[in-house]
Design a protein around this motif. Structure first.
Motif, mmCIF file in Angstrom:
data_model
loop_
_atom_site.group_PDB
_atom_site.id
_atom_site.type_symbol
_atom_site.label_atom_id
_atom_site.label_comp_id
_atom_site.label_asym_id
_atom_site.label_seq_id
_atom_site.Cartn_x
_atom_site.Cartn_y
_atom_site.Cartn_z
ATOM 1 N N LEU B 201 4.043 -0.508 0.253
ATOM 2 C CA LEU B 201 3.802 0.652 1.123
ATOM 3 C C LEU B 201 4.920 1.674 0.959
ATOM 4 O O LEU B 201 4.690 2.873 1.045
ATOM 5 C CB LEU B 201 3.695 0.208 2.585
ATOM 6 C CG LEU B 201 2.438 -0.628 2.907
ATOM 7 C CD1 LEU B 201 2.543 -1.229 4.304
ATOM 8 C CD2 LEU B 201 1.170 0.212 2.780
ATOM 9 N N ASP B 202 6.110 1.153 0.701
ATOM 10 C CA ASP B 202 7.266 2.029 0.574
ATOM 11 C C ASP B 202 7.254 2.803 -0.744
ATOM 12 O O ASP B 202 7.520 4.003 -0.777
ATOM 13 C CB ASP B 202 8.535 1.176 0.676
ATOM 14 C CG ASP B 202 9.775 2.035 0.830
ATOM 15 O OD1 ASP B 202 9.701 3.019 1.589
ATOM 16 O OD2 ASP B 202 10.798 1.711 0.197
ATOM 17 N N ILE B 203 6.949 2.134 -1.832
ATOM 18 C CA ILE B 203 7.103 2.788 -3.140
ATOM 19 C C ILE B 203 5.815 3.440 -3.636
ATOM 20 O O ILE B 203 5.846 4.176 -4.613
ATOM 21 C CB ILE B 203 7.619 1.805 -4.219
ATOM 22 C CG1 ILE B 203 6.653 0.620 -4.400
ATOM 23 C CG2 ILE B 203 9.027 1.298 -3.877
ATOM 24 C CD1 ILE B 203 7.023 -0.331 -5.525
ATOM 25 N N ARG B 204 4.706 3.172 -2.961
ATOM 26 C CA ARG B 204 3.447 3.740 -3.434
ATOM 27 C C ARG B 204 2.888 4.731 -2.427
ATOM 28 O O ARG B 204 3.337 4.790 -1.287
ATOM 29 C CB ARG B 204 2.429 2.620 -3.686
ATOM 30 C CG ARG B 204 2.874 1.724 -4.820
ATOM 31 C CD ARG B 204 2.096 0.437 -4.892
ATOM 32 N NE ARG B 204 0.658 0.636 -4.824
ATOM 33 C CZ ARG B 204 -0.221 -0.162 -5.434
ATOM 34 N NH1 ARG B 204 0.213 -1.176 -6.170
ATOM 35 N NH2 ARG B 204 -1.493 0.056 -5.306
ATOM 36 N N SER B 205 1.894 5.485 -2.854
ATOM 37 C CA SER B 205 1.376 6.479 -1.923
ATOM 38 C C SER B 205 -0.127 6.335 -1.687
ATOM 39 O O SER B 205 -0.735 7.115 -0.963
ATOM 40 C CB SER B 205 1.687 7.879 -2.457
ATOM 41 O OG SER B 205 1.146 7.999 -3.756
ATOM 42 N N ASP B 206 -0.748 5.312 -2.313
ATOM 43 C CA ASP B 206 -2.194 5.178 -2.116
ATOM 44 C C ASP B 206 -2.521 4.740 -0.685
ATOM 45 O O ASP B 206 -1.710 4.156 0.017
ATOM 46 C CB ASP B 206 -2.848 4.253 -3.155
ATOM 47 C CG ASP B 206 -2.047 2.997 -3.432
ATOM 48 O OD1 ASP B 206 -0.839 2.960 -3.080
ATOM 49 O OD2 ASP B 206 -2.602 2.043 -3.979
ATOM 50 N N LYS B 207 -3.765 5.041 -0.287
ATOM 51 C CA LYS B 207 -4.223 4.722 1.065
ATOM 52 C C LYS B 207 -4.291 3.214 1.276
ATOM 53 O O LYS B 207 -4.563 2.450 0.345
ATOM 54 C CB LYS B 207 -5.652 5.278 1.259
ATOM 55 C CG LYS B 207 -5.691 6.740 1.557
ATOM 56 C CD LYS B 207 -6.996 7.117 2.274
ATOM 57 C CE LYS B 207 -8.251 6.570 1.564
ATOM 58 N NZ LYS B 207 -9.490 7.102 2.167
ATOM 59 N N SER B 208 -4.061 2.798 2.501
ATOM 60 C CA SER B 208 -4.245 1.389 2.836
ATOM 61 C C SER B 208 -4.331 1.231 4.342
ATOM 62 O O SER B 208 -3.639 1.926 5.092
ATOM 63 C CB SER B 208 -3.072 0.556 2.308
ATOM 64 O OG SER B 208 -3.109 -0.745 2.869
ATOM 65 N N MET B 209 -5.174 0.305 4.784
ATOM 66 C CA MET B 209 -5.255 0.003 6.217
ATOM 67 C C MET B 209 -3.906 -0.460 6.748
ATOM 68 O O MET B 209 -3.613 -0.330 7.939
ATOM 69 C CB MET B 209 -6.246 -1.143 6.454
ATOM 70 C CG MET B 209 -7.651 -0.844 5.997
ATOM 71 S SD MET B 209 -8.652 -2.362 6.064
ATOM 72 C CE MET B 209 -10.059 -1.847 5.062
ATOM 73 N N LEU B 210 -3.097 -1.036 5.853
ATOM 74 C CA LEU B 210 -1.804 -1.575 6.287
ATOM 75 C C LEU B 210 -0.867 -0.475 6.771
ATOM 76 O O LEU B 210 0.099 -0.755 7.488
ATOM 77 C CB LEU B 210 -1.154 -2.374 5.153
ATOM 78 C CG LEU B 210 -1.913 -3.630 4.716
ATOM 79 C CD1 LEU B 210 -1.311 -4.209 3.438
ATOM 80 C CD2 LEU B 210 -1.907 -4.683 5.827
ATOM 81 N N ARG B 211 -1.175 0.758 6.395
ATOM 82 C CA ARG B 211 -0.318 1.863 6.843
ATOM 83 C C ARG B 211 -0.445 2.112 8.350
ATOM 84 O O ARG B 211 0.383 2.801 8.939
ATOM 85 C CB ARG B 211 -0.633 3.147 6.066
ATOM 86 C CG ARG B 211 -0.331 3.046 4.576
ATOM 87 C CD ARG B 211 -0.177 4.384 3.886
ATOM 88 N NE ARG B 211 0.011 4.186 2.441
ATOM 89 C CZ ARG B 211 1.176 3.912 1.866
ATOM 90 N NH1 ARG B 211 2.271 3.839 2.597
ATOM 91 N NH2 ARG B 211 1.258 3.717 0.555
ATOM 92 N N ASP B 212 -1.509 1.530 8.949
ATOM 93 C CA ASP B 212 -1.676 1.695 10.399
ATOM 94 C C ASP B 212 -0.763 0.765 11.198
ATOM 95 O O ASP B 212 -0.679 0.864 12.427
ATOM 96 C CB ASP B 212 -3.129 1.399 10.801
ATOM 97 C CG ASP B 212 -4.103 2.353 10.097
ATOM 98 O OD1 ASP B 212 -3.639 3.443 9.682
ATOM 99 O OD2 ASP B 212 -5.278 2.001 9.951
ATOM 100 N N ILE B 213 -0.126 -0.157 10.505
ATOM 101 C CA ILE B 213 0.733 -1.126 11.203
ATOM 102 C C ILE B 213 2.194 -0.752 10.960
ATOM 103 O O ILE B 213 2.545 -0.305 9.869
ATOM 104 C CB ILE B 213 0.487 -2.564 10.676
ATOM 105 C CG1 ILE B 213 -1.017 -2.869 10.690
ATOM 106 C CG2 ILE B 213 1.250 -3.593 11.493
ATOM 107 C CD1 ILE B 213 -1.384 -4.143 9.957
#
Lengths: 319, 319
Positions: B201-213
């Motif tokens: 999540l830190d080094i990439r910029s693609d979308k992910s549900m994990l970004r909601d946490i």
């Protein structure tokens, strides 16, 4: 003792060496035939038996022999066969070697690979007497291993356990003869050491006695000779080799926590040049609970006889 | 059968769970106490014994119990002690746990670490019934292992063999709680999976549900939930985790050539999300002679009871 001797046979790609050994690990007498000179397996067996028979007569006949132990490349203890051995002259996928000898000589015969034979040899006559958990690492043309756990050799479910020379120590590292990359033996066998020398000479520009030798002819012996004569680059090669072995040994310990790791084979002639960096890097890389517990030892089998002694030790338990 | 049961005790950092088990691996009854609530070892033992006694009465008294098996972090089979366990509340370097229980309850008691207990559990009641050579890998908060060779658990010369979670899989890789870098468990434990998620999540910029946490709150369960809901980044995390495990397993096979590698513990709930990449990368990285021979299996012990069942299995051979 009614049957005071065993017969050991070491099947090498060039020579097959065999000898009669007593219970204390003394090689009473020995002989050899050329493996490579026999393209036909039947001829080879005939010559091997013809070479063995005079030895048996000299010790009082086959009744004096408890069993025969054979060490052979890709030898499988469970099947008694040599399986898929790429460096032997006979183009067969499976040679029931133990059975063939048993039929020919009428003596119980057991077979395993050369590194396992070395481990049994150390346990029976050498540095591992009295130990129940240890690992023998053979450093020769390749790197082999024989692992003993609870006093028993680890053969695995298929008879092929203990190929630590093919642990991958560098992902995407050097190409190995096995078709994969980064195996321990590509760095730490005698040929691996020579390969490191060629690599260093190629990418570096510092002076070295090794530059006087044609690169493709450099051997680990040349690197050793240069190192003991103070050649810095050659000393670094042993330092690097020992570092890779030390790191690998630290990982091996997490598996079976052996009382000792015993080094066997041609490259061990380098002595402290190799042992010092191994010890340093093993200690540096090992998990806390294991630190300082596992001995590092050299083989105690006499170099020239070691392979036959190792093989012979298997003869005591042959059925 | 005169003594038809064993008692299993799983000492965890939060709870100590214990239960009575029959010869077929059925957990007849169980109970637990809070490990963490006892800063004093004597109080803890008193409460543990007080918790066990009613269970013994219900099965007809202690004469019905063949033995007690204990699984505990850093449990040493040889000494019967818990040694240097950093996560238990009692600040002692060595707790003679088996002897204390034997004295308190008058029943033969044996102790080992939790991963070894899992291996004995699989051999006695689970996926490894009838196998003589296999490895259990526990994928939980950490990564542990229990190795069986020739039908016997590998304890090594000091009782601490089988710490495959601390094999170094990436030189100079992630910091491990053991003080070293790149251990298998830093990548492939449940916490390792969450760590990979934060890294991605830190080094990439693609979308992910994990970004909601909130990153520091992400668990392996969140990654699993996202992955089965089609989240590409979460799926990649399992792919990477499985790749590292598969590569490591290929190396483990060179050691003991097991008939099976059995996965145990919380992270195995990921099922094929984890197993498929493990299988693929193990097959890709394995030495030819081993290819396709070693089964990859999930534990067959019922998840909720597995730790107690594993520990109990040791009770059958307690002395």
């Amino acid at each position: 003792m009614e049957k005071p001797y065993v017969l050991g046979i070491d099947v090498g790609r060039t020579n097959t060496v065999f000898g009669v050994v007593d219970a204390r690990g003394n090689l009473i007498m020995s002989s050899s035939i050329k493996t490579g000179a026999h393209n036909d397996l039947d001829d080879y067996i005939k010559d091997l038996v013809a070479g063995i028979e005079p030895l048996l007569e000299q010790v009082g006949g086959k009744d004096k022999i408890r069993g025969i132990g054979v060490g052979a490349p890709n030898g499988n203890y469970y099947t008694g066969s040599i399986e898929f051995a790429p460096n032997l002259p006979w183009k067969k996928t499976q040679i029931p070697f133990a059975q063939i000898l048993k039929d020919a000589l009428g003596i119980p015969t057991a077979l395993t690979n050369d590194a396992n034979a070395a481990a049994i040899g150390e346990m029976t006559y050498g540095a591992a007497r009295g130990m129940k958990d240890f690992i023998v690492i053979t450093l020769g043309t390749g790197v082999g291993s024989g692992i003993v756990v609870n006093g028993t050799l680890v053969y695995g479910h298929d008879g092929f356990a203990g190929e630590l020379g093919h642990m991958i120590v560098r992902r995407n590292g050097r190409m190995c003869g096995c078709g994969r990359q980064g195996c321990l033996e590509t760095y730490t066998s005698a040929t691996g050491v020579a390969r490191t020398a060629r690599e260093y000479l190629d990418i570096r520009s510092d002076k070295s006695m090794l530059r006087d030798i044609q690169p493709e002819l450099i051997t680990s012996k040349d690197v050793y000779d240069a190192a003991i004569n103070g050649d810095g680059l050659a000393q670094e090669i042993f330092e690097t080799t020992g570092a890779i072995l030390g790191e690998a040994f630290a990982d091996f310990v997490t598996f079976s926590s052996p009382e000792a790791i015993i080094l066997f084979g041609g490259l061990t002639k380098a002595g402290d040049l190799l042992m010092n960096p191994i010890r340093h890097h093993m200690d540096k890389n090992i998990l806390n609970i294991y630190r300082g517990k596992t001995k590092l030892l050299f083989s105690q089998l006499k170099e020239s006889d070691a392979a036959v002694l190792g093989a012979s030790a298997l003869g005591w338990e042959a059925k």
